[in-house]
Design a protein around this motif. Structure first.
Motif, short mmCIF file in Angstrom:
data_model
loop_
_atom_site.label_atom_id
_atom_site.label_comp_id
_atom_site.label_asym_id
_atom_site.label_seq_id
_atom_site.Cartn_x
_atom_site.Cartn_y
_atom_site.Cartn_z
N ASP A 20 0.86 -1.18 0.00
CA ASP A 20 0.00 0.00 0.00
C ASP A 20 0.89 1.23 0.00
O ASP A 20 1.37 1.66 1.05
N VAL A 21 1.15 1.81 -1.16
CA VAL A 21 2.05 2.96 -1.25
C VAL A 21 1.33 4.26 -1.58
O VAL A 21 1.97 5.31 -1.62
N THR A 22 0.04 4.22 -1.80
CA THR A 22 -0.69 5.43 -2.16
C THR A 22 -0.51 6.49 -1.07
O THR A 22 -0.66 6.21 0.11
N GLY A 23 -0.15 7.70 -1.51
CA GLY A 23 0.04 8.82 -0.59
C GLY A 23 1.38 9.49 -0.79
O GLY A 23 2.12 9.20 -1.72
N LYS A 24 1.70 10.42 0.11
CA LYS A 24 2.94 11.18 0.03
C LYS A 24 4.03 10.54 0.89
O LYS A 24 3.77 10.11 2.00
N TRP A 25 5.24 10.52 0.34
CA TRP A 25 6.42 9.98 1.01
C TRP A 25 7.55 10.99 0.82
O TRP A 25 7.64 11.62 -0.23
N THR A 26 8.42 11.14 1.82
CA THR A 26 9.55 12.05 1.68
C THR A 26 10.85 11.32 1.98
O THR A 26 10.89 10.42 2.81
N ALA A 27 11.90 11.73 1.27
CA ALA A 27 13.23 11.14 1.46
C ALA A 27 14.26 12.25 1.39
O ALA A 27 14.13 13.19 0.60
N GLU A 28 15.29 12.14 2.23
CA GLU A 28 16.40 13.08 2.19
C GLU A 28 17.65 12.34 1.72
O GLU A 28 17.89 11.21 2.14
N THR A 29 18.40 12.99 0.83
CA THR A 29 19.66 12.42 0.36
C THR A 29 20.74 13.49 0.44
O THR A 29 20.45 14.68 0.32
N THR A 30 21.95 13.05 0.64
CA THR A 30 23.08 13.96 0.67
C THR A 30 23.76 13.92 -0.69
O THR A 30 24.12 12.85 -1.18
N THR A 31 23.90 15.09 -1.29
CA THR A 31 24.54 15.21 -2.59
C THR A 31 25.68 16.21 -2.49
O THR A 31 25.94 16.77 -1.42
N GLN A 32 26.33 16.47 -3.61
CA GLN A 32 27.40 17.46 -3.64
C GLN A 32 26.88 18.85 -3.29
O GLN A 32 27.63 19.70 -2.86
N ARG A 33 25.59 19.07 -3.49
CA ARG A 33 24.97 20.37 -3.19
C ARG A 33 24.39 20.41 -1.78
O ARG A 33 23.71 21.34 -1.43
N GLY A 34 24.63 19.38 -0.99
CA GLY A 34 24.09 19.34 0.37
C GLY A 34 22.91 18.39 0.47
O GLY A 34 22.70 17.53 -0.39
N THR A 35 22.12 18.53 1.52
CA THR A 35 20.97 17.65 1.74
C THR A 35 19.80 18.08 0.85
O THR A 35 19.44 19.25 0.82
N GLN A 36 19.27 17.12 0.11
CA GLN A 36 18.14 17.36 -0.79
C GLN A 36 16.94 16.55 -0.32
O GLN A 36 17.10 15.40 0.11
N THR A 37 15.76 17.15 -0.38
CA THR A 37 14.53 16.43 -0.02
C THR A 37 13.72 16.17 -1.29
O THR A 37 13.56 17.07 -2.11
#
Length: 121
Positions: A20-37
């Protein structure tokens, strides 16, 4: 005829246990430009996955080729940055309110970027 009924039964069972994946999900990743959401807005319909991905440098991007198989999901998004187009491929495993995702740029021999998306409350 019996084999056909067995196959149909198995397919129905797999669809019944689709994540059941319907809906909003958020993830943060670290890149060369800093933390991205990144925000994933998923819509599941049986084994089909649609929706949008927002974050990074681009606005909402439509999910294509989205699939759900049990607790596994996969999809692609197309983006254009600095007049270059590329396709990002995502694969993930759903476990409750988390999805372990792996993202890779199609056609590039670079390591996949790992992230954990959490269901927005």
């Amino acid at each position: 005829m019996n084999m056909r009924m067995i196959v149909m039964g198995v397919l129905c069972a797999v669809m019944a246990f689709a994540a059941d994946v319907t809906g909003k999900w958020t993830a943060e990743t670290t890149t060369q430009r800093g933390t991205q959401t990144q925000t994933f807005d998923f819509k599941a319909d049986g084994s089909k996955l649609t929706g949008t991905v927002t974050g990074g440098r681009g606005g909402p991007t439509e999910i294509t080729e989205g699939k759900i198989s049990g607790d596994k999901i996969s999809f692609k998004i197309s983006r254009t940055m600095q007049e270059r187009s590329f396709v990002q491929m995502f694969e993930g495993t759903v476990a409750g309110d988390e999805i372990k995702l792996s993202a890779k740029v199609e056609g590039m021999d670079t390591p996949a970027r790992e992230m954990t998306a959490k269901r927005a409350k």
